[in-house]
Write an enzyme that holds these catalytic residues in place. Sequence first.
Site, mmCIF file in Angstrom:
data_model
loop_
_atom_site.group_PDB
_atom_site.id
_atom_site.type_symbol
_atom_site.label_atom_id
_atom_site.label_comp_id
_atom_site.label_asym_id
_atom_site.label_seq_id
_atom_site.Cartn_x
_atom_site.Cartn_y
_atom_site.Cartn_z
ATOM 1 C CE LYS A 1 3.813 -1.861 -0.817
ATOM 2 N NZ LYS A 1 3.936 -0.686 0.045
ATOM 3 C CB SER B 1 1.991 -2.174 -5.414
ATOM 4 O OG SER B 1 2.492 -2.678 -6.629
ATOM 5 C CE1 TYR C 1 6.542 -3.822 -2.296
ATOM 6 C CE2 TYR C 1 5.786 -4.412 -4.494
ATOM 7 C CZ TYR C 1 5.975 -3.465 -3.510
ATOM 8 O OH TYR C 1 5.586 -2.163 -3.728
HETATM 9 P P1 NAD Z 1 12.026 3.918 -1.724
HETATM 10 O O1 NAD Z 1 12.768 2.716 -1.269
HETATM 11 O O2 NAD Z 1 12.744 4.918 -2.529
HETATM 12 O O3 NAD Z 1 11.369 4.657 -0.474
HETATM 13 C C1 NAD Z 1 10.954 3.970 0.689
HETATM 14 C C2 NAD Z 1 11.522 4.727 1.878
HETATM 15 O O4 NAD Z 1 11.112 4.087 3.080
HETATM 16 C C3 NAD Z 1 13.056 4.756 1.898
HETATM 17 O O5 NAD Z 1 13.504 6.064 2.106
HETATM 18 C C4 NAD Z 1 13.435 3.839 3.070
HETATM 19 O O6 NAD Z 1 14.638 4.246 3.678
HETATM 20 C C5 NAD Z 1 12.217 4.002 3.980
HETATM 21 N N1 NAD Z 1 11.940 2.875 4.872
HETATM 22 C C6 NAD Z 1 11.821 1.558 4.556
HETATM 23 N N2 NAD Z 1 11.524 0.846 5.647
HETATM 24 C C7 NAD Z 1 11.438 1.714 6.692
HETATM 25 C C8 NAD Z 1 11.172 1.575 8.078
HETATM 26 N N3 NAD Z 1 10.919 0.381 8.613
HETATM 27 N N4 NAD Z 1 11.161 2.681 8.848
HETATM 28 C C9 NAD Z 1 11.420 3.902 8.318
HETATM 29 N N5 NAD Z 1 11.699 4.091 7.012
HETATM 30 C C10 NAD Z 1 11.696 3.006 6.197
HETATM 31 O O7 NAD Z 1 10.725 3.394 -2.504
HETATM 32 P P2 NAD Z 1 9.661 4.209 -3.356
HETATM 33 O O8 NAD Z 1 9.789 3.795 -4.778
HETATM 34 O O9 NAD Z 1 9.710 5.640 -3.007
HETATM 35 O O10 NAD Z 1 8.322 3.555 -2.800
HETATM 36 C C11 NAD Z 1 7.550 4.149 -1.781
HETATM 37 C C12 NAD Z 1 6.368 3.243 -1.459
HETATM 38 O O11 NAD Z 1 5.594 3.033 -2.639
HETATM 39 C C13 NAD Z 1 6.776 1.864 -0.967
HETATM 40 O O12 NAD Z 1 5.886 1.469 0.047
HETATM 41 C C14 NAD Z 1 6.609 0.995 -2.198
HETATM 42 O O13 NAD Z 1 6.330 -0.350 -1.870
HETATM 43 C C15 NAD Z 1 5.418 1.664 -2.869
HETATM 44 N N6 NAD Z 1 5.366 1.409 -4.313
HETATM 45 C C16 NAD Z 1 6.443 1.730 -5.095
HETATM 46 C C17 NAD Z 1 6.412 1.451 -6.469
HETATM 47 C C18 NAD Z 1 7.605 1.778 -7.354
HETATM 48 O O14 NAD Z 1 7.673 1.265 -8.461
HETATM 49 N N7 NAD Z 1 8.536 2.629 -6.937
HETATM 50 C C19 NAD Z 1 5.283 0.862 -7.028
HETATM 51 C C20 NAD Z 1 4.198 0.554 -6.203
HETATM 52 C C21 NAD Z 1 4.241 0.833 -4.836
#
Ligand code: NAD
Length: 339
Positions: free
Chosen positions: A153, A125, A149
């Site tokens: 990362k 991120s 958070y």
């Molecule tokens: P999201 O919460 O929609 O998806 C994350 C998924 O991971 C969910 O389906 C959740 O159920 C699953 N999960 C969490 N912990 C778990 C575990 N221990 N075992 C199995 N499954 C698990 O989030 P997103 O927006 O799709 O983000 C995906 C990734 O991208 C994340 O790592 C997030 O930190 C990163 N990210 C997101 C953003 C954003 O703005 N959405 C920005 C930068 C980075």
Amino acid sequence: MTEVLVTGGAGYIGSHMCVELLQAGYDVVVADNLSNSSARSLQAVQRITQKPLSFVEMDIRDEERLAALFRSHRFDAVLHFAGLKAVAESVAEPLRYYDNNVNGTLRLVEAMSSAGVKTLVFSSSATVYGTQERVPIDESAGTAPTNPYGRTKLQVEQLLHDLGDADAQWRISLLRYFNPVGAHPSGEIGEDPNDIPNNLMPYIAQVAIGRLPCLRVFGDDYATADGTGVRDYIHVVDLVNGHLRALDYLQANTGVAVHNLGSGRGHSVLEVIAAFERASGRPIAHEVVARRPGDVARSFADPGKANRELNWTATHDLERICQDAWKWQTRHPDGYRTA
Ligand code: NAD
Ligand code: UDP
């Protein structure tokens, strides 16, 4: 055929990733504990693509199940989205965040290593950059995340750098996302926040649909053209296509690579409101309130390295982002709870 594991594949970004992977001809296995998602997203993925995927409901910290998963498949690569992502929650519950995000990744790469699967794309991120005064931000900018958070990362990035240094067989792509927004053009998958959204775009969408009364604009006294905060909004389909390019890149390159995934353009809060009003044909009620602590005036990517090395560039503009977000919102006003 190439088989990949997508951790967190039922989530917002992971589900869009599954669509593009299936359409590109990959076999896809999703591992997700559904802690922040619904398996309905995966049904929608299969409807959109008319292709099957395998889903294993499990926590990536479960070593035995992870080992069994790697025994029963011959994965060529892992795309690792599973993680917790709410900044305020990470401040209140840091141990949960370190356990899930850092330990979860540790368990995953241990299982990969034992199985001899050494190609990984990790969702990092732009929060790892912390508060940068200089924009656009390129990958050489220092890292100083300002919340737990962001620190999870950065710790995962460091862990993966150390792993790549220790074993030259690893091929690791660290992708630093700017602000992922929008939805699949079909309107069948999109962002489905559990509670009141923290982020701008889903908040605006819920005001437009009438679920929330009014958007609070956090400050209009920043040193930007209209005084409101400027961010780099990237369409989620562009974002996941960056991962396909990263997989191609890893075929040709060992070691650890870091790339920004952003559009390189900044838009203010007022510009986003205006674009969403045009896309939805509805006024977005809003009021200006105090700045949100920790926010910077402007943050946007220099995506030049990803443009050159991954042969990737964002193609969807803000208008398109708002149109697709609105389509998802109108078709699924209550997210995946809408039958
Ligand atoms: P999201 O919460 O929609 O998806 C994350 C998924 O991971 C969910 O389906 C959740 O159920 C699953 N999960 C969490 N912990 C778990 C575990 N221990 N075992 C199995 N499954 C698990 O989030 P997103 O927006 O799709 O983000 C995906 C990734 O991208 C994340 O790592 C997030 O930190 C990163 N990210 C997101 C953003 C954003 O703005 N959405 C920005 C930068 C980075
Ligand atoms: N923002 C806002 N009202 C909200 C949510 C966000 O004015 O309800 C602003 C925020 O101050 C920032 C921009 O919108 O300038 C993007 O915020 P978001 O939380 O979506 O992303 P981040 O701050 O993590 O880049």
